[in-house]
Design a protein around this motif. Structure first.
Motif, PDB file in Angstrom:
ATOM      1  N   VAL A 175       0.862  -1.238  -0.031  1.00 22.70           N
ATOM      2  CA  VAL A 175       0.123   0.043   0.061  1.00 22.70           C
ATOM      3  C   VAL A 175       1.009   1.283   0.014  1.00 22.70           C
ATOM      4  O   VAL A 175       2.235   1.215   0.316  1.00 22.70           O
ATOM      5  CB  VAL A 175      -1.141  -0.048   1.045  1.00 22.70           C
ATOM      6  CG1 VAL A 175      -1.921  -1.101   1.344  1.00 22.70           C
ATOM      7  CG2 VAL A 175      -0.416   0.216   2.493  1.00 22.70           C
ATOM      8  N   VAL A 176       0.246   2.281  -0.367  1.00 24.88           N
ATOM      9  CA  VAL A 176       0.754   3.598  -0.590  1.00 24.88           C
ATOM     10  C   VAL A 176      -0.163   4.708  -0.134  1.00 24.88           C
ATOM     11  O   VAL A 176      -1.320   4.283  -0.506  1.00 24.88           O
ATOM     12  CB  VAL A 176       1.324   4.028  -1.922  1.00 24.88           C
ATOM     13  CG1 VAL A 176       1.680   5.527  -1.961  1.00 24.88           C
ATOM     14  CG2 VAL A 176       2.260   3.163  -2.592  1.00 24.88           C
ATOM     15  N   VAL A 178       3.221  -4.718   3.231  1.00 21.07           N
ATOM     16  CA  VAL A 178       4.162  -3.548   3.074  1.00 21.07           C
ATOM     17  C   VAL A 178       3.650  -2.146   2.928  1.00 21.07           C
ATOM     18  O   VAL A 178       2.700  -2.113   2.331  1.00 21.07           O
ATOM     19  CB  VAL A 178       5.032  -3.970   1.691  1.00 21.07           C
ATOM     20  CG1 VAL A 178       6.339  -2.949   1.574  1.00 21.07           C
ATOM     21  CG2 VAL A 178       5.753  -5.496   1.937  1.00 21.07           C
ATOM     22  N   TYR A 179       4.256  -1.337   3.615  1.00 25.72           N
ATOM     23  CA  TYR A 179       4.034   0.202   3.139  1.00 25.72           C
ATOM     24  C   TYR A 179       5.275   0.580   2.310  1.00 25.72           C
ATOM     25  O   TYR A 179       6.398   0.535   2.573  1.00 25.72           O
ATOM     26  CB  TYR A 179       4.057   1.016   4.413  1.00 25.72           C
ATOM     27  CG  TYR A 179       3.805   2.564   4.005  1.00 25.72           C
ATOM     28  CD1 TYR A 179       2.546   3.034   3.650  1.00 25.72           C
ATOM     29  CD2 TYR A 179       4.780   3.264   4.145  1.00 25.72           C
ATOM     30  CE1 TYR A 179       2.579   4.121   3.135  1.00 25.72           C
ATOM     31  CE2 TYR A 179       4.872   4.754   3.611  1.00 25.72           C
ATOM     32  CZ  TYR A 179       3.598   5.249   3.202  1.00 25.72           C
ATOM     33  OH  TYR A 179       3.633   6.467   2.935  1.00 25.72           O
ATOM     34  N   LEU A 180       4.779   1.151   1.061  1.00 25.23           N
ATOM     35  CA  LEU A 180       5.775   1.717   0.122  1.00 25.23           C
ATOM     36  C   LEU A 180       5.762   3.236   0.039  1.00 25.23           C
ATOM     37  O   LEU A 180       4.784   3.802  -0.104  1.00 25.23           O
ATOM     38  CB  LEU A 180       5.480   0.933  -1.368  1.00 25.23           C
ATOM     39  CG  LEU A 180       6.513   1.366  -2.604  1.00 25.23           C
ATOM     40  CD1 LEU A 180       7.694   1.169  -2.294  1.00 25.23           C
ATOM     41  CD2 LEU A 180       5.806   0.849  -3.731  1.00 25.23           C
ATOM     42  N   THR A 181       6.924   3.562  -0.098  1.00 29.01           N
ATOM     43  CA  THR A 181       7.056   5.189  -0.501  1.00 29.01           C
ATOM     44  C   THR A 181       8.202   5.535  -1.274  1.00 29.01           C
ATOM     45  O   THR A 181       9.389   4.878  -1.077  1.00 29.01           O
ATOM     46  CB  THR A 181       7.214   5.987   0.858  1.00 29.01           C
ATOM     47  OG1 THR A 181       7.451   7.373   0.500  1.00 29.01           O
ATOM     48  CG2 THR A 181       8.388   5.677   1.755  1.00 29.01           C
ATOM     49  N   THR A 182       7.894   6.110  -2.360  1.00 31.46           N
ATOM     50  CA  THR A 182       8.819   6.506  -3.456  1.00 31.46           C
ATOM     51  C   THR A 182       9.007   8.039  -3.636  1.00 31.46           C
ATOM     52  O   THR A 182       8.980   8.610  -4.588  1.00 31.46           O
ATOM     53  CB  THR A 182       8.330   5.896  -4.758  1.00 31.46           C
ATOM     54  OG1 THR A 182       6.948   6.419  -5.120  1.00 31.46           O
ATOM     55  CG2 THR A 182       8.311   4.471  -4.713  1.00 31.46           C
ATOM     56  N   SER A 183       8.610   8.958  -2.558  1.00 31.34           N
ATOM     57  CA  SER A 183       8.657  10.233  -2.580  1.00 31.34           C
ATOM     58  C   SER A 183      10.121  10.756  -3.104  1.00 31.34           C
ATOM     59  O   SER A 183      10.935  10.090  -2.683  1.00 31.34           O
ATOM     60  CB  SER A 183       8.192  10.875  -1.229  1.00 31.34           C
ATOM     61  OG  SER A 183       6.718  10.657  -0.960  1.00 31.34           O
ATOM     62  N   PRO A 214       5.654  -3.109   7.894  1.00 36.42           N
ATOM     63  CA  PRO A 214       7.317  -3.094   7.318  1.00 36.42           C
ATOM     64  C   PRO A 214       6.952  -2.245   5.915  1.00 36.42           C
ATOM     65  O   PRO A 214       6.033  -2.091   5.289  1.00 36.42           O
ATOM     66  CB  PRO A 214       7.695  -4.498   6.768  1.00 36.42           C
ATOM     67  CG  PRO A 214       6.699  -5.370   7.599  1.00 36.42           C
ATOM     68  CD  PRO A 214       5.363  -4.938   7.965  1.00 36.42           C
ATOM     69  N   VAL A 215       8.391  -1.368   6.132  1.00 37.38           N
ATOM     70  CA  VAL A 215       8.365  -0.364   5.013  1.00 37.38           C
ATOM     71  C   VAL A 215       9.306  -0.448   4.115  1.00 37.38           C
ATOM     72  O   VAL A 215      10.659  -1.165   4.435  1.00 37.38           O
ATOM     73  CB  VAL A 215       8.776   1.174   5.949  1.00 37.38           C
ATOM     74  CG1 VAL A 215       8.991   2.093   5.030  1.00 37.38           C
ATOM     75  CG2 VAL A 215       7.594   1.328   6.700  1.00 37.38           C
ATOM     76  N   VAL A 216       9.301  -0.182   2.747  1.00 37.56           N
ATOM     77  CA  VAL A 216      10.158  -0.065   1.760  1.00 37.56           C
ATOM     78  C   VAL A 216      10.114   1.344   1.287  1.00 37.56           C
ATOM     79  O   VAL A 216       8.959   1.920   0.876  1.00 37.56           O
ATOM     80  CB  VAL A 216       9.872  -1.028   0.615  1.00 37.56           C
ATOM     81  CG1 VAL A 216      11.176  -0.769  -0.695  1.00 37.56           C
ATOM     82  CG2 VAL A 216      10.185  -2.521   1.079  1.00 37.56           C
ATOM     83  N   ALA A 217      11.256   2.122   1.333  1.00 39.59           N
ATOM     84  CA  ALA A 217      11.410   3.530   1.120  1.00 39.59           C
ATOM     85  C   ALA A 217      12.673   4.020   0.309  1.00 39.59           C
ATOM     86  O   ALA A 217      13.792   3.322   0.802  1.00 39.59           O
ATOM     87  CB  ALA A 217      11.346   3.987   2.314  1.00 39.59           C
ATOM     88  N   GLU A 232       2.884   6.386  10.638  1.00 45.00           N
ATOM     89  CA  GLU A 232       1.773   5.629  10.743  1.00 45.00           C
ATOM     90  C   GLU A 232       1.952   3.989  10.687  1.00 45.00           C
ATOM     91  O   GLU A 232       1.586   3.253  11.261  1.00 45.00           O
ATOM     92  CB  GLU A 232       0.581   6.230  10.198  1.00 45.00           C
ATOM     93  CG  GLU A 232       0.221   7.553  10.772  1.00 45.00           C
ATOM     94  CD  GLU A 232      -1.063   7.962   9.727  1.00 45.00           C
ATOM     95  OE1 GLU A 232      -2.038   7.965  10.505  1.00 45.00           O
ATOM     96  OE2 GLU A 232      -1.221   8.379   9.093  1.00 45.00           O
ATOM     97  N   ALA A 233       2.728   4.040   9.555  1.00 48.24           N
ATOM     98  CA  ALA A 233       3.015   2.479   9.318  1.00 48.24           C
ATOM     99  C   ALA A 233       3.720   1.862  10.207  1.00 48.24           C
ATOM    100  O   ALA A 233       3.467   0.582  10.689  1.00 48.24           O
ATOM    101  CB  ALA A 233       3.842   2.385   7.862  1.00 48.24           C
ATOM    102  N   LEU A 234       4.754   2.438  10.527  1.00 47.66           N
ATOM    103  CA  LEU A 234       5.608   1.821  11.835  1.00 47.66           C
ATOM    104  C   LEU A 234       4.549   1.721  12.975  1.00 47.66           C
ATOM    105  O   LEU A 234       4.858   0.468  13.568  1.00 47.66           O
ATOM    106  CB  LEU A 234       6.700   2.756  12.006  1.00 47.66           C
ATOM    107  CG  LEU A 234       7.882   2.989  11.031  1.00 47.66           C
ATOM    108  CD1 LEU A 234       9.018   4.070  11.462  1.00 47.66           C
ATOM    109  CD2 LEU A 234       8.435   1.706  10.681  1.00 47.66           C
ATOM    110  N   ALA A 235       3.996   2.459  13.303  1.00 45.27           N
ATOM    111  CA  ALA A 235       3.007   2.566  14.534  1.00 45.27           C
ATOM    112  C   ALA A 235       2.088   1.273  14.391  1.00 45.27           C
ATOM    113  O   ALA A 235       1.607   0.803  15.407  1.00 45.27           O
ATOM    114  CB  ALA A 235       2.289   3.548  14.912  1.00 45.27           C
TER     115      ALA A 235
END
Length: 455
Positions: A278-279, A351-356, A374-377, A367-370
């Motif tokens: 998700v994004v 997974v939480y994904l951020t491509t900013s 898991p994050v991919v950034a 918020e994803a961490l809370a």
């Protein structure tokens, strides 16, 4: 946290505007700070200066209360709601601020505050700095004088508001300024019993967002006046250190991340949808969601059942939908729109994904961490490097789509890795807890009140 942690003072949170689903993380974090301060016993007022109507402001506040991001409508106050007298015309504080004069014929004007005020229409990025006359009218609609620009109007309101608060309880005032433009206009406010704590929400650099990149135009004047604030709260150490390296250390800069509230019980990795990525955020160019879609085209070909959800709205929706169709991903990539329950989205995700390309802090990542997601950034300025320093995700070199594909593939296909990252995420989120954020803010306010004002 108890009331004793915050010094005995009036607390005013000053924002340019607070409108549901507008301004992204800025609105969410400003409201969250107010709510956390209220829970800590500081009882802040939320002040805005946008010239909307009373009905529009009431609707905004009702929406915030309904969504649970504001305790009650009574904590909000707006300059233009309070500029009109009950019997028509301008309120006493506006009339007292006016001097003799009339409208400037070089400008067109618009009527606000029920006709009590006429604002000049300034076509300039620095409109807030104008001293073009603002026309004040009486109950009969006749002009009674002018105020010299928005800064003078804002300071007149704050002065009146401060006087009213002190009549109720004579104690010092702490203004938590959430806007650079407002900071520029109130830094000269000559009230010895007011302290101004200025927060930061976004990056100060232009592309390509390196430490030596050009300053964003909106920041240039702000850096000249920033030593005059009683404290400046940077959301990450990375940004604060970049600023120190460039401009030198100052006594009033602190690292104070925006806090997030996690669920009471996190969803274990085994109970999540193992293929869901998700994004969360605006569908805007700076989010580089094309990177996410192109990377996912390769991931989905190798990971059966993988799906990507891009939650949010924005100007790039049509372009992103076209890219999804072009790459034949319409069965595995969706754009569901806005959500008023991001926690529920994160609780289902693997997974939480951020491509900013840039962030101030990255509230959705926090918020994803809370939520133990898991994050991919991308490793960008600013946010991911600070928040993932203790684990909880995989940092990818900025803009490296090959590395992005590899990281997503690893997390989606390795249940043990997802479980470890989920546990680390919850640990990392403790550094972003409201209790810790309020301790930092209370200490900054106490230090500011313990000495003379800087400005």
């Amino acid at each position: 946290m108890t009331l004793g942690d915050f010094p005995d003072a009036w607390y005013l949170i000053l924002s340019s505007r607070l409108i549901p689903d507008l301004d992204g993380g800025y609105t969410i974090s400003a409201l969250a700070r107010a709510g956390q301060m209220a829970e800590a016993g500081a009882a802040p007022l939320l002040l805005t200066v946008d010239p909307g109507t009373v009905d529009a402001h009431a609707a905004h506040r009702a929406t915030f209360v309904e969504r649970g991001v504001a305790a009650a409508p009574g904590m909000f106050r707006n300059l233009f709601d309070e500029a009109a007298a009950p019997d028509g015309g301008a309120a006493a504080w506006v009339r007292q601020a006016a001097r003799e004069g009339g409208a400037d014929p070089a400008f067109e004007y618009r009527s606000v505050a029920g006709g009590a005020i006429e604002l000049p229409q300034v076509a300039d990025p620095d409109w807030h700095l104008t001293t073009a006359p603002i026309v004040i009218r009486d109950a009969a609609g006749e002009p009674v004088g002018v105020v010299d620009g928005f800064g003078a109007l804002y300071r007149a309101w704050l002065t009146s508001l401060a006087s009213g608060l002190r009549a109720e309880n004579d104690r010092p005032i702490v203004v938590i300024c959430e806007s650079r433009q407002l900071g520029e206009l109130i830094v000269g406010w000559g009230d010895d019993r007011v302290r101004i704590v200025h927060t930061v929400h976004t990056i100060h650099l232009e592309p390509p967002y390196r430490e030596d990149s050009d300053l964003n135009a909106l920041w240039r004047r702000w850096f000249e006046i920033s030593p005059r604030f009683d404290a400046v709260l940077w959301p990450t150490a990375y940004q604060r250190d970049d600023v120190r390296d460039r401009f030198g250390a100052v006594a009033n800069d602190l690292v104070a991340p925006h806090a997030v509230v996690g669920p009471k019980v996190s969803v274990p990795s085994i109970d999540r949808d193992a293929g869901r990525v998700v994004v969360l955020g605006r569908l805007a160019p700076g989010k580089r969601l094309g990177h996410a879609i192109r990377a996912f085209a390769r991931v989905s070909a190798e990971v059966p059942g993988a799906r990507l959800e891009l939650w949010g709205e924005g100007a790039q929706r049509a372009d992103l939908e076209a890219l999804v169709v072009e790459l034949g991903l319409d069965q595995v990539v969706t754009l569901p729109g806005l959500t008023t329950d991001p926690g529920a989205v994160l609780d289902r995700a693997a997974v939480y994904l951020t491509t900013s390309a840039f962030e101030g802090q990255g509230l959705a990542l926090a918020e994803a961490l809370a939520h133990g997601t898991p994050v991919v950034a991308y490793d960008i300025r600013y946010g991911p490097r600070d928040m993932l320093a203790g684990g909880g995700g995989i940092l990818v070199p900025d803009g490296d789509e090959d590395a992005l594909v590899d990281a997503l593939r690893r997390v989606l296909t390795d249940a043990a890795l997802r479980e470890r990252l989920s546990t680390e995420a919850l640990d990392a989120a403790t550094t972003l807890s409201p209790a810790r954020a309020m301790q930092t803010l209370a200490a900054a306010c106490a230090e500011a009140l313990s000495r003379d004002r800087r400005r």
